[in-house]
Scaffold this motif. Structure first.
Motif, short mmCIF file in Angstrom:
data_model
loop_
_atom_site.label_atom_id
_atom_site.label_comp_id
_atom_site.label_asym_id
_atom_site.label_seq_id
_atom_site.Cartn_x
_atom_site.Cartn_y
_atom_site.Cartn_z
N ALA A 171 11.35 69.41 -114.20
CA ALA A 171 10.83 70.41 -113.27
C ALA A 171 9.34 70.20 -113.05
O ALA A 171 8.82 70.45 -111.97
CB ALA A 171 11.10 71.81 -113.82
N GLN A 172 8.66 69.73 -114.10
CA GLN A 172 7.21 69.54 -113.98
C GLN A 172 6.88 68.28 -113.18
O GLN A 172 5.96 68.26 -112.39
CB GLN A 172 6.60 69.44 -115.38
N ALA A 173 7.65 67.21 -113.42
CA ALA A 173 7.39 65.94 -112.73
C ALA A 173 7.90 66.02 -111.30
O ALA A 173 8.98 66.55 -111.04
CB ALA A 173 8.05 64.80 -113.48
N ARG A 174 7.13 65.47 -110.36
CA ARG A 174 7.53 65.49 -108.95
C ARG A 174 7.13 64.18 -108.30
O ARG A 174 6.00 63.71 -108.46
CB ARG A 174 6.85 66.67 -108.24
N GLU A 175 8.06 63.59 -107.57
CA GLU A 175 7.79 62.34 -106.87
C GLU A 175 7.63 62.61 -105.38
O GLU A 175 8.44 63.30 -104.77
CB GLU A 175 8.94 61.35 -107.09
N LEU A 176 6.58 62.04 -104.80
CA LEU A 176 6.30 62.20 -103.37
C LEU A 176 6.28 60.82 -102.71
O LEU A 176 5.77 59.86 -103.29
CB LEU A 176 4.95 62.89 -103.16
N SER A 177 6.83 60.74 -101.53
CA SER A 177 6.86 59.46 -100.81
C SER A 177 5.56 59.25 -100.04
O SER A 177 5.00 60.18 -99.46
CB SER A 177 8.05 59.43 -99.83
N VAL A 178 5.09 58.00 -100.04
CA VAL A 178 3.89 57.62 -99.30
C VAL A 178 4.23 56.44 -98.39
O VAL A 178 4.66 55.39 -98.87
CB VAL A 178 2.73 57.22 -100.24
N SER A 179 4.03 56.60 -97.11
CA SER A 179 4.32 55.54 -96.15
C SER A 179 3.08 54.71 -95.84
O SER A 179 1.98 55.26 -95.71
CB SER A 179 4.85 56.14 -94.85
N VAL A 229 -1.18 64.31 -96.00
CA VAL A 229 0.02 64.87 -96.61
C VAL A 229 0.62 65.93 -95.67
O VAL A 229 -0.10 66.63 -94.97
CB VAL A 229 -0.31 65.47 -98.00
N ASN A 230 1.94 66.02 -95.66
CA ASN A 230 2.64 67.03 -94.88
C ASN A 230 2.20 68.43 -95.29
O ASN A 230 2.00 68.71 -96.48
CB ASN A 230 4.15 66.85 -95.11
N GLN A 231 2.04 69.33 -94.31
CA GLN A 231 1.54 70.68 -94.56
C GLN A 231 2.40 71.45 -95.57
O GLN A 231 1.88 72.09 -96.49
CB GLN A 231 1.49 71.46 -93.24
N ARG A 232 3.72 71.39 -95.41
CA ARG A 232 4.60 72.16 -96.30
C ARG A 232 4.56 71.62 -97.73
O ARG A 232 4.60 72.39 -98.69
CB ARG A 232 6.04 72.14 -95.76
N VAL A 233 4.46 70.29 -97.85
CA VAL A 233 4.32 69.71 -99.19
C VAL A 233 3.01 70.18 -99.82
O VAL A 233 2.98 70.59 -100.99
CB VAL A 233 4.35 68.16 -99.12
N TRP A 234 1.95 70.15 -99.02
CA TRP A 234 0.63 70.60 -99.50
C TRP A 234 0.68 72.04 -99.98
O TRP A 234 0.17 72.38 -101.06
CB TRP A 234 -0.38 70.43 -98.38
N ASP A 235 1.31 72.90 -99.20
CA ASP A 235 1.39 74.32 -99.54
C ASP A 235 2.20 74.57 -100.80
O ASP A 235 2.01 75.59 -101.48
CB ASP A 235 2.00 75.12 -98.37
N LEU A 277 2.17 72.72 -103.47
CA LEU A 277 1.49 72.21 -104.66
C LEU A 277 0.56 73.25 -105.27
O LEU A 277 0.05 74.14 -104.57
CB LEU A 277 0.68 70.96 -104.29
N SER A 278 0.32 73.12 -106.56
CA SER A 278 -0.65 73.99 -107.22
C SER A 278 -2.05 73.65 -106.73
O SER A 278 -2.30 72.55 -106.22
CB SER A 278 -0.57 73.82 -108.73
N ARG A 314 -3.53 69.94 -105.72
CA ARG A 314 -4.16 69.70 -104.41
C ARG A 314 -5.54 69.06 -104.60
O ARG A 314 -5.89 68.11 -103.90
CB ARG A 314 -4.33 71.02 -103.65
N GLU A 315 -6.30 69.62 -105.52
CA GLU A 315 -7.65 69.11 -105.76
C GLU A 315 -7.61 67.67 -106.26
O GLU A 315 -8.40 66.83 -105.84
CB GLU A 315 -8.37 70.01 -106.78
N ILE A 316 -6.65 67.38 -107.13
CA ILE A 316 -6.51 66.02 -107.64
C ILE A 316 -6.11 65.07 -106.52
O ILE A 316 -6.65 63.95 -106.41
CB ILE A 316 -5.48 65.97 -108.79
N LEU A 317 -5.19 65.49 -105.66
CA LEU A 317 -4.77 64.64 -104.54
C LEU A 317 -5.94 64.31 -103.63
O LEU A 317 -6.11 63.17 -103.20
CB LEU A 317 -3.67 65.33 -103.72
N ARG A 318 -6.76 65.32 -103.34
CA ARG A 318 -7.90 65.10 -102.45
C ARG A 318 -8.95 64.21 -103.11
O ARG A 318 -9.45 63.26 -102.49
CB ARG A 318 -8.53 66.44 -102.05
#
Length: 336
Positions: free
Chosen positions: A26-34, A246-252, A254-255, A259-263
């Motif tokens: 549940a904690q781990a999450r994979e996101l696709s990057v094109s 990143v897609n808006q819904r994916v961004w929303d 995230l904690s 978000r801060e780490i991604l940016r």
């Protein structure tokens, strides 16, 4: 024979392990990057760097899986932004050119001969104009995080040296799927032919098209000289920044921490890739020349002839891009 108490303990242990596994999942999450290009190119390396930094900073709670070569959009790079906006793709490190059909403001970077040098690009992306571009992207359901760089695009062909607009008359030039590119090469007397990068190399090999335009990194790594492109003109006619998004819904979803780490990691990966791309430029040019490619560098007078020949493209496209955005960019360039 096992006692009931021992069976109970084993069952409890197995149940505990299952709960722990479920919790970790549940904690781990994979996101696709094109990305359009693989990690053989700086563009693909930027995405891999981002993925590496994110996994490290989130301690594996977020994993970015990079899908190169436009595979998530069946090779059609101009569909990448739409796929990300709709949620088919979570994230992308994409080109301003490829996203420009859906975000007209991104055509700012494709205006022929508008960006004179790297300092001009930095002044635009790092200032008010860059903020306006990011706002335009965000208004379309995608969150832009950072800039990268594909670089200034140069012109190659199999016919002969190109040093003036007349040299392009009738040449079939492969261009990306952006109407502005069609207009630019039509204004120069060429015959622009739209096709994806997947289709471009076979077309160059067979002679279906005479030439193409791309940054030196793409020309070098893809060995475009091996498909008959023996003539290269350095004309810096446009720049192609990359954007981490990143897609808006994916961004929303995230904690705030993630978000801060991604940016932060996107900015870091972008700065790393920009520096690397620029540092390698002169070495790439030397390698290309060593392989026998004839390189033409324009004089100021020759450069001015190309600028004059494409003024009509500016007249047509500035209203579409937005006069305020173009003016903000122009002021940033003049003040650099």
């Amino acid at each position: 024979m096992n006692s009931p108490s021992r069976i109970t303990r084993i069952a409890a242990a197995l149940a505990g392990a299952a709960v722990l596994t479920a919790s970790l999942s549940a904690q781990a999450r994979e996101l696709s990057v094109s990305t359009v290009l693989s990690d053989a190119f700086p563009w693909g390396q930027a995405a891999e760097k981002w993925a590496e930094l994110v996994e490290e900073r989130t301690e594996g709670e977020l994993t970015l899986r990079v899908y190169p070569n436009s595979q998530l959009v069946a090779g059609d790079q101009t569909r990448e932004f739409s796929a990300m906006r709709s949620g088919l793709i979570d994230m992308a490190v994409g080109s301003t050119i490829n996203w420009s059909p859906q975000v007209p403001e991104l055509n700012l970077f494709s205006l022929p001969f508008f960006m004179p040098d790297e300092a001009a690009v930095d002044a635009v992306t790092g200032g008010e104009a860059g903020e306006m571009v990011f706002a335009a992207i965000e208004s379309r359901g995608v969150i832009p995080l950072a800039w990268g760089e594909n670089g200034f695009r140069q012109l190659s062909n199999s016919r002969g040296p190109i040093s003036e607009p007349g040299d392009l008359n009738g040449l079939k030039i492969r261009v990306v799927g952006s109407p502005l590119f069609q207009d630019t090469f039509t204004a120069l007397g060429a015959d622009p032919t739209q096709m994806s990068w997947t289709d471009a190399q076979p077309a160059l090999t067979t002679g279906a098209v005479d030439g193409q335009e791309n940054p030196l990194s793409v020309f070098d790594v893809a060995r475009i000289d091996q498909v008959g492109q023996e003539h290269l003109t350095l004309w810096n006619y446009m720049n192609d920044p990359l954007i981490f998004a990143v897609n808006q819904r994916v961004w929303d979803s995230l904690s705030e921490e993630h978000r801060e780490i991604l940016r932060e990691t996107a900015v870091e990966a972008g700065e790393w890739e920009i520096a690397m791309t620029r540092e390698q430029e002169s070495e790439r040019l030397a390698d290309i020349q060593e392989r026998g490619v004839q390189v033409t560098e324009l004089t100021e007078e020759q450069h001015a002839a190309f600028v004059n020949a494409t003024r009509s493209v500016h007249d047509k496209w500035i209203p579409r891009i937005g006069p305020e955005l173009v003016e903000a960019a122009r002021q940033a360039i003049e003040a650099r």
